[in-house]
Enzyme design. Sequence first.
Site, PDB file in Angstrom:
ATOM      1  N   SER A  10       4.762   0.000  -1.009  1.00 13.64           N
ATOM      2  CA  SER A  10       4.195   1.249  -0.487  1.00 13.64           C
ATOM      3  C   SER A  10       4.611   1.449   0.963  1.00 13.64           C
ATOM      4  O   SER A  10       4.264   0.664   1.843  1.00 13.64           O
ATOM      5  CB  SER A  10       2.671   1.215  -0.581  1.00 13.64           C
ATOM      6  OG  SER A  10       2.144   2.239   0.243  1.00 13.64           O
ATOM      7  N   HIS A  35       7.385   3.190  -3.317  1.00 10.66           N
ATOM      8  CA  HIS A  35       6.141   3.924  -3.530  1.00 10.66           C
ATOM      9  C   HIS A  35       5.824   4.792  -2.309  1.00 10.66           C
ATOM     10  O   HIS A  35       5.786   4.303  -1.179  1.00 10.66           O
ATOM     11  CB  HIS A  35       5.005   2.918  -3.769  1.00 10.66           C
ATOM     12  CG  HIS A  35       3.711   3.536  -4.194  1.00 10.66           C
ATOM     13  ND1 HIS A  35       3.457   3.945  -5.490  1.00 10.66           N
ATOM     14  CD2 HIS A  35       2.582   3.818  -3.500  1.00 10.66           C
ATOM     15  CE1 HIS A  35       2.236   4.431  -5.578  1.00 10.66           C
ATOM     16  NE2 HIS A  35       1.678   4.377  -4.367  1.00 10.66           N
ATOM     17  N   ASP A  37       3.065   7.420  -0.708  1.00 10.61           N
ATOM     18  CA  ASP A  37       1.682   7.906  -0.777  1.00 10.61           C
ATOM     19  C   ASP A  37       1.556   9.217  -0.028  1.00 10.61           C
ATOM     20  O   ASP A  37       1.671   9.253   1.203  1.00 10.61           O
ATOM     21  CB  ASP A  37       0.744   6.859  -0.178  1.00 10.61           C
ATOM     22  CG  ASP A  37       0.624   5.634  -1.068  1.00 10.61           C
ATOM     23  OD1 ASP A  37       0.235   5.806  -2.238  1.00 10.61           O
ATOM     24  OD2 ASP A  37       0.940   4.524  -0.601  1.00 10.61           O
ATOM     25  N   MET A  39      -0.873  12.210   1.048  1.00 11.32           N
ATOM     26  CA  MET A  39      -2.315  12.486   1.203  1.00 11.32           C
ATOM     27  C   MET A  39      -2.498  13.788   1.976  1.00 11.32           C
ATOM     28  O   MET A  39      -1.716  14.081   2.882  1.00 11.32           O
ATOM     29  CB  MET A  39      -2.977  11.353   1.985  1.00 11.32           C
ATOM     30  CG  MET A  39      -2.715   9.980   1.397  1.00 11.32           C
ATOM     31  SD  MET A  39      -3.642   8.713   2.272  1.00 11.32           S
ATOM     32  CE  MET A  39      -2.949   7.239   1.512  1.00 11.32           C
ATOM     33  N   HIS A  68       3.099   9.083  -5.376  1.00 12.53           N
ATOM     34  CA  HIS A  68       1.672   9.086  -5.720  1.00 12.53           C
ATOM     35  C   HIS A  68       1.002  10.201  -4.904  1.00 12.53           C
ATOM     36  O   HIS A  68       0.878  10.075  -3.682  1.00 12.53           O
ATOM     37  CB  HIS A  68       1.117   7.688  -5.369  1.00 12.53           C
ATOM     38  CG  HIS A  68      -0.362   7.546  -5.493  1.00 12.53           C
ATOM     39  ND1 HIS A  68      -1.043   6.464  -4.937  1.00 12.53           N
ATOM     40  CD2 HIS A  68      -1.306   8.310  -6.099  1.00 12.53           C
ATOM     41  CE1 HIS A  68      -2.320   6.570  -5.203  1.00 12.53           C
ATOM     42  NE2 HIS A  68      -2.517   7.686  -5.899  1.00 12.53           N
ATOM     43  N   MET A  70      -2.085  12.128  -3.614  1.00 13.96           N
ATOM     44  CA  MET A  70      -3.545  12.067  -3.414  1.00 13.96           C
ATOM     45  C   MET A  70      -3.948  13.355  -2.721  1.00 13.96           C
ATOM     46  O   MET A  70      -4.149  13.388  -1.500  1.00 13.96           O
ATOM     47  CB  MET A  70      -3.910  10.836  -2.571  1.00 13.96           C
ATOM     48  CG  MET A  70      -3.890   9.549  -3.363  1.00 13.96           C
ATOM     49  SD  MET A  70      -3.655   8.109  -2.300  1.00 13.96           S
ATOM     50  CE  MET A  70      -1.884   8.162  -2.118  1.00 13.96           C
ATOM     51  N   MET A 139      -5.880   2.683  -9.751  1.00 16.10           N
ATOM     52  CA  MET A 139      -6.223   2.356  -8.368  1.00 16.10           C
ATOM     53  C   MET A 139      -7.184   1.167  -8.374  1.00 16.10           C
ATOM     54  O   MET A 139      -8.235   1.205  -9.017  1.00 16.10           O
ATOM     55  CB  MET A 139      -6.911   3.553  -7.677  1.00 16.10           C
ATOM     56  CG  MET A 139      -6.020   4.739  -7.388  1.00 16.10           C
ATOM     57  SD  MET A 139      -4.472   4.341  -6.559  1.00 16.10           S
ATOM     58  CE  MET A 139      -5.042   3.568  -5.046  1.00 16.10           C
ATOM     59  N   ASP A 177      -2.357  -0.353  -8.056  1.00 22.06           N
ATOM     60  CA  ASP A 177      -2.131   0.007  -6.657  1.00 22.06           C
ATOM     61  C   ASP A 177      -3.377  -0.303  -5.824  1.00 22.06           C
ATOM     62  O   ASP A 177      -4.426   0.296  -6.037  1.00 22.06           O
ATOM     63  CB  ASP A 177      -1.812   1.508  -6.612  1.00 22.06           C
ATOM     64  CG  ASP A 177      -1.470   2.034  -5.227  1.00 22.06           C
ATOM     65  OD1 ASP A 177      -1.429   1.250  -4.264  1.00 22.06           O
ATOM     66  OD2 ASP A 177      -1.242   3.256  -5.118  1.00 22.06           O
TER      67      ASP A 177
HETATM   68  C1  DX5 Z   1      -3.822   3.655  -1.068  1.00 20.28           C
HETATM   69  C2  DX5 Z   1      -2.403   3.755  -1.536  1.00 20.28           C
HETATM   70  C3  DX5 Z   1      -1.726   2.471  -1.733  1.00 20.28           C
HETATM   71  C4  DX5 Z   1      -1.726   1.550  -0.545  1.00 20.28           C
HETATM   72  C5  DX5 Z   1      -1.578   0.137  -1.015  1.00 20.28           C
HETATM   73  O1  DX5 Z   1      -4.364   4.917  -1.081  1.00 20.28           O
HETATM   74  O2  DX5 Z   1      -2.336   4.461  -2.746  1.00 20.28           O
HETATM   75  O3  DX5 Z   1      -0.406   2.683  -2.219  1.00 20.28           O
HETATM   76  O4  DX5 Z   1      -0.745   1.862   0.375  1.00 20.28           O
HETATM   77  O5  DX5 Z   1      -1.635  -0.683   0.096  1.00 20.28           O
HETATM   78  P1  DX5 Z   1      -2.095  -2.213  -0.013  1.00 20.28           P
HETATM   79  O6  DX5 Z   1      -1.095  -2.881  -0.901  1.00 20.28           O
HETATM   80  O7  DX5 Z   1      -2.047  -2.680   1.401  1.00 20.28           O
HETATM   81  O8  DX5 Z   1      -3.466  -2.199  -0.603  1.00 20.28           O
HETATM   82 ZN    ZN Z   2      -0.334   4.610  -3.762  1.00 22.44          ZN
END
Ligand code: DX5
Ligand code: ZN
Length: 216
Positions: A10, A35, A37, A39, A68, A70, A139, A177
């Site tokens: 990520s 990956h 993220d 948001m 991903h 969010m 998650m 994740d």
């Molecule tokens: C959280 C993200 C994850 C996060 C995982 O909202 O979706 O992808 O970055 O990070 P770690 O591996 O540090 O939990």
């Molecule tokens: Zn993620």
Amino acid sequence: MAKQVLVSPSMLSADFARLGDEVERVCAAGCDFVHIDVMDGHFVPNLTMGPDIVKSIANHATKPLDVHLMVENVPFFVDLFMDIKPAFLSVHIEAVTHLHRLIWHIKDNGIKAGVVLNPHTSEQLLEYILPDIDLVLLMSVNPGFGGQSFIPQSLEKLKRLKIMRDRLNPACLLEIDGGVSDKNIAALKNAGIDMVVAGSFIFSSNDYAKAIASLR
Ligand code: DX5
Ligand code: ZN
């Protein structure tokens, strides 16, 4: 011997001031996917990167992207990411009203479609969408931030989901994740995981290749 899992680091835990470098390093270190993220500050209480930054990352990545989302306004964001052509584009079941339509919109654009479940969301909700999707992303932390602890119930949920996946769509990948590390990878493999996201575990190590290999 347990099978090898796919590893998707990520970028949330990378150094945001050196994203090009970081993605090149993690790809050279042998990851399978990257990956991303996304948001919006509404669905989760954090903001990360939009399509322009993701496009720049894609230009430096030698591995396919695993995006991903969010976000609250999912159809709007899905269209912003279409021309980047990630390998996977995953949307939260909690945020989408017309999930079947949106999944087929993603797939009709040549992108593999994933559905994400928050920690409290039952895998049973996937019963009528599993045959249509390419990936389920579980998650194992509350989404929004890297570096949180793995929620233990996620393991039982993964086992139940695997039974359902094997029955309804064996080709669909199971990804997890949040809080993944060398401490819980063996249990995740035993429970049938196909692919793991890891942020802080990989990016806080001084040897990305070693960290990735330890998850395989
Ligand atoms: C959280 C993200 C994850 C996060 C995982 O909202 O979706 O992808 O970055 O990070 P770690 O591996 O540090 O939990
Ligand atoms: Zn993620």
